[in-house]
Design a protein around this motif. Structure first.
Motif, PDB file in Angstrom:
ATOM      1  N   ILE A   1     -38.660  29.412  28.695  1.00 30.77           N
ATOM      2  CA  ILE A   1     -39.142  30.736  29.086  1.00 30.77           C
ATOM      3  C   ILE A   1     -38.301  31.299  30.231  1.00 30.77           C
ATOM      4  O   ILE A   1     -37.868  32.465  30.191  1.00 30.77           O
ATOM      5  CB  ILE A   1     -40.636  30.674  29.465  1.00 30.77           C
ATOM      6  CG1 ILE A   1     -41.482  30.338  28.227  1.00 30.77           C
ATOM      7  CG2 ILE A   1     -41.107  31.979  30.110  1.00 30.77           C
ATOM      8  CD1 ILE A   1     -42.917  29.940  28.536  1.00 30.77           C
TER       9      ILE A   1
ATOM     10  N   ASP B   1     -35.221  30.477  31.052  1.00 27.93           N
ATOM     11  CA  ASP B   1     -33.896  30.784  30.500  1.00 27.93           C
ATOM     12  C   ASP B   1     -33.904  32.097  29.720  1.00 27.93           C
ATOM     13  O   ASP B   1     -32.989  32.900  29.845  1.00 27.93           O
ATOM     14  CB  ASP B   1     -33.426  29.667  29.557  1.00 27.93           C
ATOM     15  CG  ASP B   1     -32.604  28.607  30.251  1.00 27.93           C
ATOM     16  OD1 ASP B   1     -32.361  28.723  31.461  1.00 27.93           O
ATOM     17  OD2 ASP B   1     -32.196  27.649  29.553  1.00 27.93           O
ATOM     18  N   HIS B   2     -34.914  32.277  28.902  1.00 28.75           N
ATOM     19  CA  HIS B   2     -34.976  33.464  28.050  1.00 28.75           C
ATOM     20  C   HIS B   2     -34.916  34.747  28.889  1.00 28.75           C
ATOM     21  O   HIS B   2     -34.222  35.699  28.542  1.00 28.75           O
ATOM     22  CB  HIS B   2     -36.233  33.446  27.194  1.00 28.75           C
ATOM     23  CG  HIS B   2     -36.347  34.619  26.270  1.00 28.75           C
ATOM     24  ND1 HIS B   2     -35.586  34.719  25.124  1.00 28.75           N
ATOM     25  CD2 HIS B   2     -37.090  35.747  26.337  1.00 28.75           C
ATOM     26  CE1 HIS B   2     -35.867  35.867  24.523  1.00 28.75           C
ATOM     27  NE2 HIS B   2     -36.789  36.511  25.235  1.00 28.75           N
ATOM     28  N   PHE B   3     -35.649  34.745  29.994  1.00 27.09           N
ATOM     29  CA  PHE B   3     -35.715  35.944  30.825  1.00 27.09           C
ATOM     30  C   PHE B   3     -34.704  35.953  31.967  1.00 27.09           C
ATOM     31  O   PHE B   3     -34.622  36.937  32.708  1.00 27.09           O
ATOM     32  CB  PHE B   3     -37.133  36.113  31.390  1.00 27.09           C
ATOM     33  CG  PHE B   3     -38.145  36.417  30.325  1.00 27.09           C
ATOM     34  CD1 PHE B   3     -38.192  37.671  29.730  1.00 27.09           C
ATOM     35  CD2 PHE B   3     -39.033  35.448  29.898  1.00 27.09           C
ATOM     36  CE1 PHE B   3     -39.112  37.958  28.728  1.00 27.09           C
ATOM     37  CE2 PHE B   3     -39.966  35.726  28.895  1.00 27.09           C
ATOM     38  CZ  PHE B   3     -40.000  36.989  28.315  1.00 27.09           C
TER      39      PHE B   3
ATOM     40  N   ALA C   1     -34.893  34.192  34.632  1.00 25.32           N
ATOM     41  CA  ALA C   1     -35.767  34.254  35.803  1.00 25.32           C
ATOM     42  C   ALA C   1     -35.099  33.669  37.043  1.00 25.32           C
ATOM     43  O   ALA C   1     -34.261  32.771  36.950  1.00 25.32           O
ATOM     44  CB  ALA C   1     -37.065  33.514  35.514  1.00 25.32           C
TER      45      ALA C   1
ATOM     46  N   ALA D   1     -29.263  34.243  31.712  1.00 24.02           N
ATOM     47  CA  ALA D   1     -30.186  34.333  30.574  1.00 24.02           C
ATOM     48  C   ALA D   1     -29.612  33.589  29.371  1.00 24.02           C
ATOM     49  O   ALA D   1     -28.424  33.709  29.069  1.00 24.02           O
ATOM     50  CB  ALA D   1     -30.442  35.795  30.219  1.00 24.02           C
TER      51      ALA D   1
ATOM     52  N   PRO E   1     -31.186  33.346  25.658  1.00 22.70           N
ATOM     53  CA  PRO E   1     -32.319  33.734  24.811  1.00 22.70           C
ATOM     54  C   PRO E   1     -32.857  32.570  23.980  1.00 22.70           C
ATOM     55  O   PRO E   1     -32.115  31.675  23.585  1.00 22.70           O
ATOM     56  CB  PRO E   1     -31.740  34.817  23.899  1.00 22.70           C
ATOM     57  CG  PRO E   1     -30.524  35.320  24.597  1.00 22.70           C
ATOM     58  CD  PRO E   1     -29.990  34.156  25.390  1.00 22.70           C
TER      59      PRO E   1
END
Length: 148
Positions: free
Chosen positions: A113, A115-117, A119, A124, A126
């Motif tokens: 999660i 990594d996806h955003f 943060a 990032a 996805p």
């Protein structure tokens, strides 16, 4: 030596250290009376070790840069405390392998999660089918460790 390979080996060894940490803190919990007390001892020993290492390496913090950090940069130790208390509490109830496997599953889920955003300013990456398959394999590993 390839720096990427060296980094990966170091991280695998650190992961092994967390597997060793769980049963040693569970043993401490028996003498200290609670997982919180065991975590306190663990962090006290870790703080002393880091203080000695900092003196040996002669590292000095950049206080101006530290003051400029966002609030969340200061609570990393809180996550570590939660981890240590949960491990010390979980090992006597679930065993070392299941406790660590569940912790790895939680780490991977939150890692995907984050990594996806991208943060906290990280690059990032996805969520992809391959990454979801990796997560599914870890969950399958949890189930296998639990059942067998």
């Amino acid at each position: 030596m390839n720096p990427m390979f060296f980094t990966m080996v170091a991280v695998v060894l650190a992961g092994g250290a967390t597997a060793l940490q769980a049963p040693t803190n569970a043993k401490m919990m028996g003498a200290a009376g609670s997982p919180v007390n065991a975590a306190f001892v663990s962090f006290a020993v870790g703080t002393a070790a880091l203080g000695i290492l900092a003196m040996i390496l002669q590292t000095k913090p950049d206080m101006a840069a530290a003051r400029a950090l966002p609030w969340y940069a200061w609570i990393g130790g809180l996550y570590g405390a939660i981890f240590v208390v949960a491990a010390a509490w979980g090992v006597p109830r679930l065993g070392v392998a299941l406790t660590i496997t569940l912790m790895v599953a939680g780490q991977l889920l939150i890692g995907l999660i984050l990594d996806h955003f991208g943060a906290f300013g990280t690059p990032a990456h996805p969520i992809s089918l391959g990454r979801l398959a990796g997560m599914a394999l870890v969950v399958g590993g949890v189930l296998m460790v639990r059942r067998f």
